[in-house]
Design a protein around this motif. Structure first.
Motif, PDB file in Angstrom:
ATOM      1  N   THR A   4      63.343  21.559  58.450  1.00 48.74           N
ATOM      2  CA  THR A   4      62.903  21.985  57.283  1.00 48.74           C
ATOM      3  C   THR A   4      62.693  24.295  57.541  1.00 48.74           C
ATOM      4  O   THR A   4      62.640  23.574  58.808  1.00 48.74           O
ATOM      5  CB  THR A   4      61.706  22.299  55.822  1.00 48.74           C
ATOM      6  OG1 THR A   4      60.622  22.581  56.915  1.00 48.74           O
ATOM      7  CG2 THR A   4      61.541  20.514  55.779  1.00 48.74           C
ATOM      8  N   HIS A   5      63.208  24.883  56.765  1.00 53.08           N
ATOM      9  CA  HIS A   5      62.918  26.321  57.532  1.00 53.08           C
ATOM     10  C   HIS A   5      62.464  26.160  58.023  1.00 53.08           C
ATOM     11  O   HIS A   5      61.419  26.735  59.154  1.00 53.08           O
ATOM     12  CB  HIS A   5      62.891  27.297  56.428  1.00 53.08           C
ATOM     13  CG  HIS A   5      65.071  27.077  56.385  1.00 53.08           C
ATOM     14  ND1 HIS A   5      65.705  26.267  54.651  1.00 53.08           N
ATOM     15  CD2 HIS A   5      65.933  28.314  56.639  1.00 53.08           C
ATOM     16  CE1 HIS A   5      66.689  26.970  55.026  1.00 53.08           C
ATOM     17  NE2 HIS A   5      67.280  27.740  56.129  1.00 53.08           N
ATOM     18  N   SER A  45      64.667  31.382  57.350  1.00 54.91           N
ATOM     19  CA  SER A  45      65.062  31.518  55.954  1.00 54.91           C
ATOM     20  C   SER A  45      65.743  32.592  55.642  1.00 54.91           C
ATOM     21  O   SER A  45      66.449  32.910  55.307  1.00 54.91           O
ATOM     22  CB  SER A  45      64.896  31.041  54.916  1.00 54.91           C
ATOM     23  OG  SER A  45      63.232  31.790  55.200  1.00 54.91           O
ATOM     24  N   ARG A  70      70.352  25.420  53.523  1.00 54.07           N
ATOM     25  CA  ARG A  70      69.837  24.174  54.342  1.00 54.07           C
ATOM     26  C   ARG A  70      71.113  23.964  55.295  1.00 54.07           C
ATOM     27  O   ARG A  70      71.596  23.562  56.191  1.00 54.07           O
ATOM     28  CB  ARG A  70      69.665  22.671  54.404  1.00 54.07           C
ATOM     29  CG  ARG A  70      69.563  21.825  54.397  1.00 54.07           C
ATOM     30  CD  ARG A  70      69.063  20.674  53.984  1.00 54.07           C
ATOM     31  NE  ARG A  70      68.851  19.760  54.510  1.00 54.07           N
ATOM     32  CZ  ARG A  70      68.036  19.410  55.367  1.00 54.07           C
ATOM     33  NH1 ARG A  70      67.342  19.918  55.789  1.00 54.07           N
ATOM     34  NH2 ARG A  70      68.329  17.928  55.778  1.00 54.07           N
TER      35      ARG A  70
END
Length: 183
Positions: free
Chosen positions: A19-20, A35, A41
């Protein structure tokens, strides 16, 4: 830096853990930094795969320039060295990330295109070795031999264990089968 952190996250936490926010934490950056640079993604995965290929290519280029292969025994030793690099330390983490990306690329043509095997000095050395020994279709045999090595790396990552010299000698012998002077 973000792509390197993403490789580590993918290796350690798997695809679901990528994940970010996890990349921010791994890179020691404030929440939202990843992000800001890699909005989606898909952008994160693409940057990760590009960096992974860059690192792999540099490793294989360096190996091909450094390792001289004049005999089947030297080829076996080169393969053993590559496998050791791919199964330990940062090489192991990159291998775990590479295989996770390979699975993702089945449904993602952009990732698949980035992951396509590329020419490098190590591949060229193997091809030249096989061609010099009169192997029919050295390009095809090189691809097959390297795919077998990749399969062994995958097997050892998943199942553990080591690869014996006999196994590697068998792979090289199979690649040489039918060559001038080979049985």
């Amino acid at each position: 830096m973000l792509a390197d952190a993403a490789i580590g996250v993918l290796a350690d936490a798997g695809v679901r853990g990528l994940t970010h926010r996890a990349v921010d934490a791994a890179a020691g950056l404030s929440v939202g930094t990843t992000s800001a640079y890699l909005r989606t993604r898909q952008a994160l995965l693409t940057a990760l795969v590009r960096r992974l290929v860059e690192l792999d290519q540099a490793e294989l280029q360096g190996m091909g320039e450094r390792v001289a292969i004049g005999s089947a025994e030297e080829l076996v030793e080169g393969i053993r060295e590559l496998m050791e690099q791919r199964l330990t330390g940062e090489g192991r983490r990159r291998s775990l990330a590479r295989y996770a990306c390979a699975v993702e690329s089945v449904r993602d043509p952009e990732l698949r295109e980035i992951l396509v095997p590329r020419e490098n000095a190590a591949r060229a050395v193997v091809r030249a070795f096989l061609a010099d020994r009169g192997v029919a279709d050295p390009d095809g045999r090189t691809t097959t031999l390297l795919a077998c090595i990749d399969g062994l790396v995958f097997d050892r990552l998943v199942g553990g264990g080591t690869t014996g010299t006999d196994e590697l000698q068998g792979l090289v012998a199979a690649a040489l089968r039918g060559a001038d002077g080979a049985r």
